[in-house]
Design a protein around this motif. Structure first.
Motif, PDB file in Angstrom:
ATOM      1  N   SER A 222      37.726  18.846  28.367  1.00 34.20           N
ATOM      2  CA  SER A 222      36.474  19.844  27.826  1.00 34.20           C
ATOM      3  C   SER A 222      35.191  18.808  27.510  1.00 34.20           C
ATOM      4  O   SER A 222      34.113  19.310  27.922  1.00 34.20           O
ATOM      5  CB  SER A 222      36.708  20.397  26.583  1.00 34.20           C
ATOM      6  N   LEU A 223      35.483  17.531  27.282  1.00 32.65           N
ATOM      7  CA  LEU A 223      34.197  16.747  27.297  1.00 32.65           C
ATOM      8  C   LEU A 223      33.386  16.272  28.529  1.00 32.65           C
ATOM      9  O   LEU A 223      32.281  16.444  28.549  1.00 32.65           O
ATOM     10  CB  LEU A 223      34.647  15.117  26.730  1.00 32.65           C
ATOM     11  N   VAL A 224      34.392  16.274  29.700  1.00 34.59           N
ATOM     12  CA  VAL A 224      33.982  16.163  31.088  1.00 34.59           C
ATOM     13  C   VAL A 224      33.196  17.460  31.399  1.00 34.59           C
ATOM     14  O   VAL A 224      31.873  17.509  31.970  1.00 34.59           O
ATOM     15  CB  VAL A 224      35.089  15.798  32.135  1.00 34.59           C
ATOM     16  N   TYR A 225      33.623  18.414  31.104  1.00 33.23           N
ATOM     17  CA  TYR A 225      32.966  19.670  31.433  1.00 33.23           C
ATOM     18  C   TYR A 225      31.842  19.897  30.701  1.00 33.23           C
ATOM     19  O   TYR A 225      30.765  20.194  31.358  1.00 33.23           O
ATOM     20  CB  TYR A 225      34.031  20.945  30.915  1.00 33.23           C
ATOM     21  N   VAL A 226      31.688  19.424  29.574  1.00 34.56           N
ATOM     22  CA  VAL A 226      30.422  19.731  28.529  1.00 34.56           C
ATOM     23  C   VAL A 226      29.465  18.673  28.948  1.00 34.56           C
ATOM     24  O   VAL A 226      28.231  18.958  29.083  1.00 34.56           O
ATOM     25  CB  VAL A 226      30.786  19.727  26.979  1.00 34.56           C
ATOM     26  N   LEU A 227      29.519  17.647  29.295  1.00 31.91           N
ATOM     27  CA  LEU A 227      28.868  16.551  29.669  1.00 31.91           C
ATOM     28  C   LEU A 227      28.282  16.964  31.123  1.00 31.91           C
ATOM     29  O   LEU A 227      26.954  16.756  31.424  1.00 31.91           O
ATOM     30  CB  LEU A 227      29.410  15.291  29.833  1.00 31.91           C
ATOM     31  N   SER A 228      28.843  17.531  31.923  1.00 37.42           N
ATOM     32  CA  SER A 228      28.473  18.018  33.115  1.00 37.42           C
ATOM     33  C   SER A 228      27.540  19.188  33.188  1.00 37.42           C
ATOM     34  O   SER A 228      26.179  19.099  33.790  1.00 37.42           O
ATOM     35  CB  SER A 228      29.647  18.470  34.022  1.00 37.42           C
ATOM     36  N   MET A 229      27.737  19.989  32.202  1.00 38.54           N
ATOM     37  CA  MET A 229      26.786  21.229  31.873  1.00 38.54           C
ATOM     38  C   MET A 229      25.590  20.561  31.423  1.00 38.54           C
ATOM     39  O   MET A 229      24.371  20.924  31.513  1.00 38.54           O
ATOM     40  CB  MET A 229      27.468  22.052  31.121  1.00 38.54           C
ATOM     41  N   ALA A 230      25.704  19.657  30.415  1.00 38.16           N
ATOM     42  CA  ALA A 230      24.676  18.980  29.740  1.00 38.16           C
ATOM     43  C   ALA A 230      23.631  18.244  30.793  1.00 38.16           C
ATOM     44  O   ALA A 230      22.338  18.266  30.581  1.00 38.16           O
ATOM     45  CB  ALA A 230      24.945  18.057  28.551  1.00 38.16           C
ATOM     46  N   VAL A 231      24.094  17.403  31.407  1.00 35.52           N
ATOM     47  CA  VAL A 231      23.201  16.699  32.511  1.00 35.52           C
ATOM     48  C   VAL A 231      22.824  17.537  33.483  1.00 35.52           C
ATOM     49  O   VAL A 231      21.390  17.472  33.827  1.00 35.52           O
ATOM     50  CB  VAL A 231      24.476  15.651  33.467  1.00 35.52           C
ATOM     51  N   THR A 232      23.348  18.734  33.843  1.00 39.48           N
ATOM     52  CA  THR A 232      22.734  19.842  34.641  1.00 39.48           C
ATOM     53  C   THR A 232      21.742  20.297  34.277  1.00 39.48           C
ATOM     54  O   THR A 232      20.339  20.543  34.801  1.00 39.48           O
ATOM     55  CB  THR A 232      23.495  20.765  35.134  1.00 39.48           C
ATOM     56  N   VAL A 262      32.308  34.218  45.403  1.00 43.31           N
ATOM     57  CA  VAL A 262      33.451  33.814  46.435  1.00 43.31           C
ATOM     58  C   VAL A 262      34.184  32.749  45.592  1.00 43.31           C
ATOM     59  O   VAL A 262      35.581  32.712  45.767  1.00 43.31           O
ATOM     60  CB  VAL A 262      32.883  33.328  47.792  1.00 43.31           C
ATOM     61  N   MET A 263      33.680  31.878  45.078  1.00 43.03           N
ATOM     62  CA  MET A 263      34.346  30.677  44.391  1.00 43.03           C
ATOM     63  C   MET A 263      35.262  31.128  43.072  1.00 43.03           C
ATOM     64  O   MET A 263      36.278  30.807  43.132  1.00 43.03           O
ATOM     65  CB  MET A 263      33.320  29.759  43.906  1.00 43.03           C
ATOM     66  N   PHE A 264      34.748  32.105  42.292  1.00 45.21           N
ATOM     67  CA  PHE A 264      35.549  32.548  41.339  1.00 45.21           C
ATOM     68  C   PHE A 264      36.717  33.374  41.769  1.00 45.21           C
ATOM     69  O   PHE A 264      37.651  33.178  41.193  1.00 45.21           O
ATOM     70  CB  PHE A 264      34.709  33.368  40.330  1.00 45.21           C
ATOM     71  N   PHE A 265      36.508  34.043  43.013  1.00 44.64           N
ATOM     72  CA  PHE A 265      37.577  35.071  43.514  1.00 44.64           C
ATOM     73  C   PHE A 265      38.655  33.962  43.981  1.00 44.64           C
ATOM     74  O   PHE A 265      39.756  34.339  43.703  1.00 44.64           O
ATOM     75  CB  PHE A 265      36.813  35.731  44.715  1.00 44.64           C
ATOM     76  N   PHE A 307      29.101  22.221  36.022  1.00 52.67           N
ATOM     77  CA  PHE A 307      27.679  22.201  36.920  1.00 52.67           C
ATOM     78  C   PHE A 307      27.145  23.768  37.085  1.00 52.67           C
ATOM     79  O   PHE A 307      26.014  24.238  36.772  1.00 52.67           O
ATOM     80  CB  PHE A 307      27.484  21.411  38.209  1.00 52.67           C
ATOM     81  N   LEU A 308      28.355  24.264  37.516  1.00 57.75           N
ATOM     82  CA  LEU A 308      27.961  25.784  37.987  1.00 57.75           C
ATOM     83  C   LEU A 308      27.674  26.465  36.690  1.00 57.75           C
ATOM     84  O   LEU A 308      26.959  27.566  36.727  1.00 57.75           O
ATOM     85  CB  LEU A 308      29.265  26.372  38.561  1.00 57.75           C
ATOM     86  N   SER A 309      28.544  26.318  35.620  1.00 59.03           N
ATOM     87  CA  SER A 309      28.407  27.041  34.609  1.00 59.03           C
ATOM     88  C   SER A 309      27.090  27.063  33.887  1.00 59.03           C
ATOM     89  O   SER A 309      26.645  27.869  32.978  1.00 59.03           O
ATOM     90  CB  SER A 309      29.543  26.573  33.430  1.00 59.03           C
ATOM     91  N   ALA A 310      26.467  25.801  33.926  1.00 64.98           N
ATOM     92  CA  ALA A 310      24.987  25.685  33.495  1.00 64.98           C
ATOM     93  C   ALA A 310      24.111  26.798  33.827  1.00 64.98           C
ATOM     94  O   ALA A 310      23.432  27.325  33.312  1.00 64.98           O
ATOM     95  CB  ALA A 310      24.549  24.270  33.741  1.00 64.98           C
ATOM     96  N   PHE A 311      24.322  27.259  35.198  1.00 63.76           N
ATOM     97  CA  PHE A 311      23.434  28.316  35.705  1.00 63.76           C
ATOM     98  C   PHE A 311      23.993  29.854  35.448  1.00 63.76           C
ATOM     99  O   PHE A 311      23.063  30.749  35.568  1.00 63.76           O
ATOM    100  CB  PHE A 311      23.338  28.035  37.248  1.00 63.76           C
ATOM    101  N   ILE A 312      25.241  29.815  35.225  1.00 64.45           N
ATOM    102  CA  ILE A 312      25.839  30.872  34.775  1.00 64.45           C
ATOM    103  C   ILE A 312      25.134  31.492  33.571  1.00 64.45           C
ATOM    104  O   ILE A 312      24.760  32.698  33.294  1.00 64.45           O
ATOM    105  CB  ILE A 312      27.186  31.114  34.660  1.00 64.45           C
ATOM    106  N   ILE A 313      25.020  30.688  32.470  1.00 66.50           N
ATOM    107  CA  ILE A 313      24.599  31.144  31.300  1.00 66.50           C
ATOM    108  C   ILE A 313      23.168  30.834  30.996  1.00 66.50           C
ATOM    109  O   ILE A 313      22.462  30.960  30.124  1.00 66.50           O
ATOM    110  CB  ILE A 313      25.304  30.423  30.117  1.00 66.50           C
TER     111      ILE A 313
END
Length: 594
Positions: A222-232, A262-265, A307-313
């Motif tokens: 989760s830390l890697v995920y959040v940091l990736s979103m924050a950096v984005t 397509v990626m989520f599918f 990275f992708l989640s940053a653009f989703i929200i």
């Protein structure tokens, strides 16, 4: 002869002294305090200022300035009287009366303040005085909101310019702390909800099947995920602010959104167990080696998902993100803006860190439940895929996909299985399946009747005349959306209006734009207020140079952005809205514009 010359010389000196010496006497010139009597008093909602000029005294018009010098230095834009021309110069004589609205001052400073009135003046007798600067101290707004109150109001009104004003007038430490708090507040909104199943599915997929789920590993993921979103977010904000580019909107283009879908599918099908998505074994070995064969497996995928989640929200965080971007573009302070955005993103990610830290407690132990949980998250990924592709395709076909989705979920759970063989929670799951089947069927009916919203699939059958009328009005807004606007074209339309003007910037594949048109604009209260406005909808999907310049001029970062002009055609940046706002707030907001 010499005596005669001496007499004439003495007589001449006496005559000059008698006739002209008085012109050199300082007593003939007014003292500055008598030449310029300056007063400033508060009367109601204005500061009344008066400069009384002595006889044969004038003030040069272009030297007259009104400033706040404490607690910050701000030049006030006040309405001054008309000057007249004397010997080629524009001057004031006799008196100068200027009223300064308190709201003009309160909008720029907080707390007690010092007003400075500055000018230069001369006497017709032939002397120019040193520049005059008189100062007056006043109490601040007794009803002024605290900084936190302003922050909450700015977020509530979705006004990025209000956030910019806070950024400019507060210390760097406070700005960073402020954005951290804003991130925590955003974490309590539905914005963060889509991230929880994504992160949970990542944690599930990376748990080893032969080991107990690890809270430490869950937290690390989760830390890697959040940091990736924050950096984005930080990179997007800084680059957009410095270059004036709308990178986040570019990521909302049809091609990118289709790629997301397509990626989520693909992830959904993987979680259903049809195949596994993983890096080549050689890459996995290197990653595992770097992380000491403990927590590195799948780390690259986690980074990509963050990275992708940053653009989703992205649309959810439009006001603070836009405020930071505008602040960077106006001040060039990319460092402070970037740190502020990073702090906001980490605040938003706090619930996700808690999800990861609780993985050891709340994730099911190895066994059959792991398969069920993986498949459940597969359903979530499939829903996200439809959500993304729904921004690209028409509303009718989106309705069809959601219909098939809910009916498919019903069959997957086993809606028609023998209920007598089910006990306990399994009966509730079958009830959920039955409900999902009915809703899917209703959506299919909505598809057949060309309904637009999955929240109102039977609108063709249930809408009252009032609602139908407002829906028609809303549809008309969508139909009259025009492209190809430039600064000159918009200004011409605004100036041609005799009413206040609302300018709605929208793009195709902008979910928040669709929400405004589906829920906010059609509302009867909003429609009633809009009758006294000229409503202009501009489609900036093409993102032409003229459209970029237009949005940059009015500080519109991304879409939706709503601009307001008063009845005198004056832009009202303090009233602008960025992102989605519900009907009730929008109707109240319209009442404040005249």
């Amino acid at each position: 002869m010499n005596f005669l010359k001496l007499f004439l010389l003495i007589s001449t000196i006496t005559y000059v002294s008698a006739g002209f010496g008085t012109k050199l006497d300082k007593g003939e010139f007014l003292d500055p305090k008598e030449a310029f009597k300056v007063t400033a008093v508060q009367n109601g909602d204005v500061i009344e200022t008066k400069i009384i000029l002595g006889d044969k005294i004038h003030v040069t018009a272009d030297t007259l300035k009104y400033k706040i010098i404490e607690p910050d230095e701000v030049t006030l834009d006040v309405k001054v009287p008309k000057a007249h021309k004397v010997n080629g110069d524009m001057v004031y004589e006799k008196e100068i009366l200027v009223n300064i609205p308190l709201k003009e001052i309160y909008s720029k400073v907080s707390g007690d303040y010092t007003l400075s009135i500055n000018f230069s003046g001369c006497s017709d007798a032939g002397i120019c005085y040193n520049p005059i600067s008189d100062k007056f101290t006043f109490k601040g707004d007794p009803n002024a909101k605290s900084t936190w109150g302003k922050v909450m109001e700015a977020l509530d009104q979705a006004n990025p310019m209000a956030i910019v004003d806070i950024l400019i007038h507060e210390s760097s430490f406070f700005v960073v702390f402020l954005f951290l708090i804003m991130g925590l507040l955003l974490a309590l909104t539905p914005c963060i909800f889509p991230m929880i199943p994504i992160l949970s599915s990542i944690i599930v997929s990376q748990q080893s099947k032969d080991k107990e789920p690890s809270a430490l590993k869950g937290f690390f993921i989760s830390l890697v995920y959040v940091l990736s979103m924050a950096v984005t977010y930080t990179l997007v904000g800084v680059i957009s602010g410095l270059l004036g580019a709308d990178i986040q909107s570019a990521m909302q283009s049809p091609w990118v959104l289709t790629g997301f879908a397509v990626m989520f599918f693909a992830l959904a099908i993987s979680l259903f167990g049809y195949y596994e998505i993983q890096l080549p074994s050689s890459w996995q070995s290197k990653i595992n080696s770097v992380s000491d064969n403990a927590q590195g497996n799948g780390i690259l995928g986690t980074v990509i998902m963050g990275f992708l989640s940053a653009f989703i929200i992205g649309p959810c965080v439009a006001p603070p993100l836009a405020g930071a971007v505008i602040f960077i573009s106006q001040t060039g302070d990319a460092l402070l803006g970037g740190i502020a955005l990073f702090a906001m993103s980490m605040g938003m990610g706090l619930p996700l860190l808690l999800v990861g830290a609780g993985a050891g407690k709340f994730m099911p132990r190895p066994g059959g439940w792991m398969t069920v949980v993986s498949q459940t998250f597969g359903v979530v990924m499939l829903a996200l895929s439809i959500f993304m592709i729904g921004k690209v395709i028409s509303a009718e076909y989106t309705m069809l996909l959601w219909s098939l989705f809910f009916m498919g979920v019903a069959f997957y759970i086993g809606v028609f299985e023998n209920s007598s063989a089910r006990v306990g929670m399994k009966k509730l799951f079958q009830l959920f399946a039955f409900t999902s089947l009915i809703y899917g069927a209703v959506l299919f009916i909505g598809f057949l009747t060309n309904a637009k919203s999955i929240l109102k699939p039977l609108e063709k059958f249930t809408s009252s005349k009032v609602v139908q009328g407002s829906q028609t009005a809303a549809a008309s807004h969508a139909l009259i959306a025009k492209s190809g606007y430039s600064i000159a074209k918009l200004q011409a339309e605004v100036e041609a209006s005799t009413k206040p003007v609302v300018v709605d910037f929208r793009k195709k594949s902008c979910a928040s734009c669709d929400e405004l048109e589906a829920f906010t604009f059609p509302d009867p209260a909003v429609q009633a207020e809009l009758k006294r406005f000229t409503f202009i909808t501009i489609d900036v999907t093409a993102n032409t140079d003229d459209e970029k310049a237009l949005m940059k001029k009015y500080g519109a970062f991304g879409t939706p952005s709503i601009l307001f002009f008063d009845k005198d055609n004056k832009a009202l940046p303090s009233k602008n809205i960025s992102g989605f706002v519900n009907a009730e707030k929008f109707a109240k907001h319209l009442k404040t514009i005249h």
